[in-house]
Design an enzyme around this catalytic site. Structure first.
Site, PDB file in Angstrom:
ATOM      1  CG  PHE A  67      -1.899   1.182   1.140  1.00 32.97           C
ATOM      2  CD1 PHE A  67      -3.128   1.023   0.515  1.00 32.97           C
ATOM      3  CD2 PHE A  67      -1.568   2.432   1.639  1.00 32.97           C
ATOM      4  CE1 PHE A  67      -4.014   2.086   0.396  1.00 32.97           C
ATOM      5  CE2 PHE A  67      -2.439   3.507   1.524  1.00 32.97           C
ATOM      6  CZ  PHE A  67      -3.673   3.332   0.903  1.00 32.97           C
ATOM      7  CB  THR A 109       0.096  26.130  -3.559  1.00 33.95           C
ATOM      8  OG1 THR A 109      -0.333  26.324  -4.910  1.00 33.95           O
ATOM      9  CG2 THR A 109      -0.182  27.405  -2.760  1.00 33.95           C
ATOM     10  CE  LYS A 132      -1.027   5.884   7.712  1.00 29.37           C
ATOM     11  NZ  LYS A 132      -2.348   5.627   8.280  1.00 29.37           N
ATOM     12  CG  ASP A 191       5.400   4.038   1.787  1.00 29.86           C
ATOM     13  OD1 ASP A 191       5.278   4.646   2.879  1.00 29.86           O
ATOM     14  OD2 ASP A 191       4.454   3.916   0.983  1.00 29.86           O
TER      15      ASP A 191
END
Lengths: 506, 506
Positions: free
Chosen positions: A224, A388, A364, A333
């Site tokens: 994931f 941005t 997280k 990751d």
């Protein structure tokens, strides 16, 4: 190369409750134990769960769900929470139920609810201004931005990584890490030349080669990595996450599936590592030869959403070697594993890699998204990795305080201590109730166990809730524990007692 | 169908300064004018810019840049800002320069810096808790989440759209709007059946059809929709944004390029609209026939990053008709235009569309990302549009206050009033200095003008900075004005006087 998972075995051995009787009821000590900090970490926390409704979600949660479903899709909403009353490890729902939270907003609260040191941050008017005046960080950073980064993200950077980029969430972190990798890979192909041809400049505006090269990212079954288009093409968790969404022809290798207990299946698991590594390297060669060069291998140190799947340190060492041989970047990751829950700040520190991974992504528990990277992954021009906001200083200010509290309260020690209690207790319970649960595994408090099937898992999670324990599922049949770093041994004992109550009444 | 841009002509006419002399120096009134609110909107704002260094960035900004470049890529960093001292429309940099900010963090500050009503929010301890306890909104929303949404995003929802989804940034908003569209499109193809075949469930895990259908999104030349993989495939702004990043074979139609003044080129511009609309529809048929069905048309109401390119209401009406005829969704990306700068909350409200667009995305001035959608775009199952945070309540709490201030202080009226002053003044200046600037265009204060070439534009932006005006570029040669909603006519006059000083000394 040795594939034997000595480290993993050692780790699980440390956690295994060899001396605890495998049968008979075990009552766990619920009073606050003596800890690294010597006392309960959060003052005035509830003494334990307290359930006041017959069902969870209760009537008020259900009423609010009706209300919200008028304007939003609510198929994933479980519960409405009274965040003003939630404290420490305890979530209070809108019906007044007090639950011990071992899921903590899908593992995203490092210090639980309403931590007093975080609340105090906003006593400072300059912090209030920082929360209100959100800059475009890539263009106009604030006075103390570098100091803030040094005191937060850089203070806990993975060994060997001294550059970083902030982003707003996990998906954006992976998407932009992929982009940094593509730029690095293409620059390598150009022999280090950082200029572009007229053809490249022209074709990229039409999404065509050579300006838009057909690079791919290799990921693993069960992975994931997020849900935006690039991330989702690397995600291989569940069909409901992927179905009906266009995806790219990217290679997927098998993640190792071990036989347990590890001590009994050393040879088989070595073979499993070897098979998966061989397949990984073959796939890279195959895609490279087919004109779809593999620019990166991306992997979670523990596959979380996919079911808390672990692999040996030797497997990760092998991946890094493959990345060196094939010229693909090695991206770890750590969106779910980073920030301390495995007992180290970064889970890959358990793997004894001979050098740092090329890129490590986070979000997280780190409160801000982003990634660390090796110098060579710094794009040679500005405005290539850009948006941005590029993150949010308010999150970095909070992280700075979180890092301070982790160090002051020795929270990684606490995680290891509480993790030991959980692992011992769960091992005892799985021996006691093999007809209900098995396969306890984990590092620190980043622990999961399986129900004997998916329905059993769902029953356990639901009955735990009525006992005042808020946990979460992952994979097909796993219960995942993702408590905050302030989850102490006495909380672990409360959890274990409630779980035993559930299991003994199934 | 009529392509004549009556609305756009009328709009620009309203702004044109017919009665102002086209030659001779014009001095603009710098004292606070009588406004909707009858007084300056921000107390204690500086009276005007004040520059204390010889260059901008000054020495302290440069020192900090060196520092930051040790740990991050800083090719896009322009200036370090003292956010504690910045107030209202005035940015104060770390060298003590006070600049009138008509760029406002790439158009992302609705109420400027340190607005007193926003600062006051954090006097409330419950707001402080909401800022600290960030939930996983898709699973565990807070007590007042629905009320907060009703008082903020729903209170200013585009007419005809009554559903919404929050996200953390603009790219995630577009990525997830695309996903909602794919799901809707596939469900239509299934005749409304919301179940999946075994083959679909299996193939999507391998990124293959039919589970991962090869849908495409049509966008326009010059478009900017973000920088994650899906967004970037629809973005067609500049090569430096796209080069070396893999992209999908998605159709790109030409965005209209008008001849100005519009009144003199009515027929030519009608033909331009017709040509671009025809090309759009042809491309959709071509991609549909090639097995790459076009699931959506995505368009900005004003192409911002691409150079502040406008199109007529009739062009947008034509796109909506094409979307109806071809079965593609009609998605308007209001990330930069939304939230009031065009004098309406949503720029597409200027277009007299017979019904709402299917989806409208937002971020920036709305403080939270997300999108509004028609009921039929609500996914039939949970966990399909989902991530850990799904936005951030702290941003929605701030937006609630922003909406209250917009209404209380009649800020949309203020935008229109200040926009009139800017348009009149710029029209005069472009008549006066045609060798330097031209092509003034805009709605509300969402205004741009062009330098006669890219180098001239850069010179103007740099010299404006030394005059105490902080503006930004877009496209190849445009200066874009993106002031906050609290930018008043007296600020507009300061800007115009400074610009005249620059132009008269070129």
């Amino acid at each position: 190369m040795r594939f034997l998972s000595r480290n993993l075995i050692g780790h699980l051995r440390n956690h295994a409750a060899k001396s605890v009787a495998a049968t008979g009821s075990v009552r766990y000590q619920q009073t606050a134990t003596k800890l690294a900090s010597g006392r309960p970490l959060i003052a005035n926390e509830p003494a334990g769960p307290a359930i006041v409704t017959k069902t969870i979600p209760g009537p008020e949660s259900n009423r609010k769900l009706q209300e919200l479903s008028q304007i939003a899709e609510t198929g994933s909403v479980q519960l409405f929470v009274d965040y003003e009353r939630s404290l420490g490890n305890y979530l209070v729902d809108v019906d007044g139920n007090t639950l011990l939270d071992v899921y903590t907003q899908i593992s995203s609260l490092p210090l639980g609810y309403s931590h007093p040191d975080l609340l105090r941050l906003l006593d400072d008017p300059n912090h209030v201004k920082a929360f209100i005046n959100r800059p475009a960080l890539g263009a106009f950073p604030g006075t103390d931005w570098t100091d803030r980064l040094q005191n937060s993200l850089m203070a806990v950077a993975p060994p060997g990584l001294r550059n970083l980029c902030t982003m707003s969430c996990g998906s954006c972190s992976n998407e932009n890490a992929f982009k940094a990798i593509y730029i690095w890979y293409r620059t390598k192909e150009r022999g280090g030349d950082t200029s572009f041809t007229a053809e490249e400049l022209e074709t990229c505006m039409h999404n065509q080669t050579p300006g838009s090269p057909p690079y791919t990212i290799l990921s693993f079954s069960g992975a994931f990595h997020g849900r935006t288009m690039g991330c989702l093409s690397a995600t291989r968790s569940k069909a409901i996450h992927k179905i009906d969404i266009p995806a790219l022809d990217w290679p997927m290798a098998n993640f190792p599936q071990y036989k347990y207990p590890l001590e009994e299946y050393v040879h088989e698991n070595q073979q499993e590592d070897a098979k998966c590594l061989e397949e990984t390297e073959d796939l890279i060669h195959k895609y490279n030869a087919a004109g779809k060069p593999v620019a990166a291998i991306v992997v979670e140190p523990i596959q979380a959403e996919g079911g808390d799947n672990h692999a040996s340190p030797e497997f990760f060492q092998g991946l890094q070697q493959i990345s060196k041989r094939t010229g693909a970047a090695f991206l770890i990751d750590e969106v779910q594993t980073g920030g301390g829950p495995t007992g180290k700040m970064w889970c890959h520190e358990h793997f004894n890699l001979p050098e740092a991974p090329d890129i490590v992504t986070f979000s997280k528990k780190m409160l801000t998204g982003g990634y660390y990277f090796k110098e060579e992954f710094k794009p040679p021009q500005g405005y290539r990795i850009y948006n941005t906001w590029m993150g949010d200083p308010s999150k970095v200010i909070m992280l700075e305080e979180v890092v301070r509290v982790i160090q002051r309260d020795r929270l990684l020690e606490n995680v290891n201590e509480s993790g030991d209690v959980l692992m011992k207790g769960l091992t005892t319970l799985q021996n006691q109730y093999p007809q209900h649960i098995n396969s306890t595994r984990g590092r620190g408090t980043f622990i999961a166990f399986d129900g004997t099937n998916g329905a059993k898992r769902d029953t356990i999670v639901n009955k735990l809730k009525l006992q005042g324990i808020h946990s979460g599922g992952c994979g097909d049949k796993s219960v995942r524990l993702r408590p905050a770093l302030i989850f102490q041994p006495h909380h672990a004992n409360i959890f274990l007692n409630k779980l035993e109550t559930v299991l003994s009444n199934l």
